[in-house]
Design an enzyme around this catalytic site. Structure first.
Site, PDB file in Angstrom:
ATOM      1  N   HIS A   1      44.336  50.476  32.798  1.00  0.00           N
ATOM      2  CA  HIS A   1      45.245  49.459  33.347  1.00  0.00           C
ATOM      3  C   HIS A   1      44.443  48.374  34.035  1.00  0.00           C
ATOM      4  O   HIS A   1      43.381  48.634  34.608  1.00  0.00           O
ATOM      5  CB  HIS A   1      46.257  50.070  34.318  1.00  0.00           C
ATOM      6  CG  HIS A   1      45.648  50.909  35.396  1.00  0.00           C
ATOM      7  ND1 HIS A   1      45.250  52.212  35.185  1.00  0.00           N
ATOM      8  CD2 HIS A   1      45.356  50.641  36.687  1.00  0.00           C
ATOM      9  CE1 HIS A   1      44.755  52.709  36.303  1.00  0.00           C
ATOM     10  NE2 HIS A   1      44.790  51.770  37.234  1.00  0.00           N
TER      11      HIS A   1
ATOM     12  N   HIS B   1      44.728  45.683  37.049  1.00  0.00           N
ATOM     13  CA  HIS B   1      45.464  45.217  38.220  1.00  0.00           C
ATOM     14  C   HIS B   1      45.419  43.689  38.227  1.00  0.00           C
ATOM     15  O   HIS B   1      44.355  43.096  38.072  1.00  0.00           O
ATOM     16  CB  HIS B   1      44.800  45.698  39.514  1.00  0.00           C
ATOM     17  CG  HIS B   1      44.802  47.182  39.714  1.00  0.00           C
ATOM     18  ND1 HIS B   1      45.678  47.819  40.554  1.00  0.00           N
ATOM     19  CD2 HIS B   1      44.008  48.155  39.194  1.00  0.00           C
ATOM     20  CE1 HIS B   1      45.434  49.127  40.545  1.00  0.00           C
ATOM     21  NE2 HIS B   1      44.419  49.354  39.729  1.00  0.00           N
TER      22      HIS B   1
END
Ligand code: 5GP
Ligand code: ZN
Length: 111
Positions: free
Chosen positions: A99, A101
């Site tokens: 992922h 951010h």
């Protein structure tokens, strides 16, 4: 059913505040935001971390990177934004589904 939290979020099995999705990625708000805007950009495909990227992921990663400024603009981050990818326990990674951010907004501290 997947045991990966972010796969479950991508599948809609775990609720999240989605701000964008398409056939390749899902973007949702971090449950514990560290900035006024704190989004998580994930691929629908499960990839543990940057350590597990293969050449076949190059297009996907490029796609995710090019999406970031568009998402930031949509969130009102006209001046810019910060991106972080934590990798492995030593990098502070807690969720082992790759992922990005995306952080921004007033009061973003220096790094
Ligand atoms: P990491 O440290 O792995 O890079 O970041 C994981 C992030 O996922 C953390 O910022 C954490 O707040 C966020 N997070 C953990 N569980 C959930 C959840 O169930 N929903 C959402 N929206 N974010 C989560
Ligand atoms: Zn996953």
């Amino acid at each position: 059913m997947s045991e990966c939290l972010f796969c479950r979020i991508a599948a809609g099995e775990v609720p999240s505040e989605r701000v964008y999705e398409d056939e390749r990625v899902v973007v949702f708000r971090d449950i514990n935001p560290k900035a006024a805007v704190h989004l998580l950009v994930i691929p629908r495909e499960h990839i543990d971390s940057l350590e597990d990227l293969a050449p076949e992921h190059d297009a996907l990663m490029g796609y995710m990177l090019r999406l970031l400024p568009k998402l930031a603009r949509e969130q009102g981050l006209a001046d810019g934004f910060r991106t972080i990818i934590n990798t492995g326990p030593g990098g502070g990674q807690i969720i082992f589904h790759l992922h990005i951010h995306l952080l921004g907004g007033p009061g973003l501290p220096g790094f």
